[in-house]
Scaffold this motif. Sequence first.
Motif, PDB file in Angstrom:
ATOM      1  N   THR A 357       8.459  -2.687  -5.493  1.00 33.36           N
ATOM      2  CA  THR A 357       7.033  -2.395  -5.354  1.00 33.36           C
ATOM      3  C   THR A 357       6.861  -0.883  -5.292  1.00 33.36           C
ATOM      4  OG1 THR A 357       5.097  -2.529  -3.886  1.00 33.36           O
ATOM      5  CG2 THR A 357       7.241  -2.866  -2.859  1.00 33.36           C
ATOM      6  N   PHE A 358       6.035  -0.349  -6.205  1.00 29.30           N
ATOM      7  CA  PHE A 358       5.797   1.083  -6.277  1.00 29.30           C
ATOM      8  C   PHE A 358       4.305   1.376  -6.153  1.00 29.30           C
ATOM      9  CE2 PHE A 358       9.884   0.769  -8.479  1.00 29.30           C
ATOM     10  CZ  PHE A 358      10.587   1.845  -7.934  1.00 29.30           C
ATOM     11  N   CYS A 367       3.118   1.553  -2.126  1.00 26.10           N
ATOM     12  CA  CYS A 367       4.262   0.657  -2.000  1.00 26.10           C
ATOM     13  C   CYS A 367       3.888  -0.365  -0.932  1.00 26.10           C
ATOM     14  CB  CYS A 367       5.496   1.456  -1.589  1.00 26.10           C
ATOM     15  SG  CYS A 367       6.907   0.446  -1.082  1.00 26.10           S
ATOM     16  N   ASN A 372      10.839   0.754  -1.646  1.00 26.46           N
ATOM     17  CA  ASN A 372      10.469   0.363  -3.009  1.00 26.46           C
ATOM     18  C   ASN A 372      11.237  -0.872  -3.474  1.00 26.46           C
ATOM     19  OD1 ASN A 372      10.280   3.812  -3.504  1.00 26.46           O
ATOM     20  ND2 ASN A 372       8.510   2.493  -3.737  1.00 26.46           N
TER      21      ASN A 372
END
Length: 421
Positions: A357-358, A367, A372
């Motif tokens: 997840t960014f 995020c 991340n």
Amino acid sequence: MGNAQSPPSDPRYASACRAFTQQNLEELKSLFASLAAKSQSNGQYISPSVFQSYFGLNGPLGERMFDLITQQRHDHKLTFQDLVIAKATYEKGANNEIEEFLYRLLDVNGDGIMGRSDIKSVVIAMLGNIFSTSTSESGSSSHQEIVDVFLNALAFSKNGETSTEESMSLEDFRNLCSLVPSIRKFLGSLLTTPDSAKPGCQVPRLLHLENIDPSMLLLRKEYAWHIGGVLSQQELEEWKLLYHSAVNGSSFSTFLGNISNDDGPTVLIIKDKKGCIYGGYASQTWERHGDFYGDMKSFLFQLYPKAAIFRPTGANNNIQWCASNFSSDSIPNGIGFGGRVHHFGLFLSASFDQGHTFECTTFGSPCLSETNQISPEVIECWRVIKGARQEKQDAMKGTVLERFKEDRHMLNMVGLANSSE
């Protein structure tokens, strides 16, 4: 009718009346007369206790609303003019006027500081109203955890002028309304008549197999209420559990098989090994593609340790991703939301044991976890059943119609269908 028929003394009253139709005003007069009678005020005013009882506003939130509507006179008398002016601003005003009113409503202590203690009182009152939380439950660790989830979404950019407590600015409040739209919907419906479905109070019925222990589910009713803050009323009737990794196994093929049986929006929820809970609402069915697809109804969300919703910004159309059995590195197998290839807003690999997840311009989201790279511990997917109540009503009508046809067919067989005897 006492005060309802007396000449207006507040210059805002005449302007407020123009926001309503004549029928609306007559309905307000009727409501005022009924509540004034219960207040035993000879038709002159509504008392605080009758006001709070009728609108279901108890405690500090109800007291603050009464105080604002009566323009902080502190005379414990809500007049007809007060009611008209307040409802004109609160329900008929421009969005910025409504938000300014709601912002002032948060100051339950009336000290001009919208501090954490004020917001906590409002959140507790709000959850108690929606979920009928008892006094014993409100003190439980589980309830406090939910309260903290919403409090953790707060930002305080103002320093108190006469206090060391930080204060929420109007801009902070508007940002909160964007991140937690359910709070905005709830606060904006407090003066809605009790016999109507209040926006911000609807919680979907969560359906799952009887052999599934509810305690193992990630989706709590409070989380469902939060996610539903940006959904229509038809999408808040029933949600059905389609996949749970602890029940169905951590298998991408099983996941796709379970969710492909029927079309419609889905809610994907992940709890990672850091303890964070987050996910995404997919407005379109998960289907195998080699590129991004989807529409602007999808969004990302956080549930724990804080609540937030991130809707599409319009920066790009990289909404949903679903790739399976591709052999190219440029088409990673798995499901995701937003961002770009190998740098998604949220992504689960086809192995279902890792993802990432960014920060993402598609949804304006950060995020969603502590790091991340993520390692899922539990994965759930729920089907949003649109118009479930209407479907059941239509099914009932169909059943009655079919029964009527059967009965008429039997009468025809014995020659009595058109008989007048």
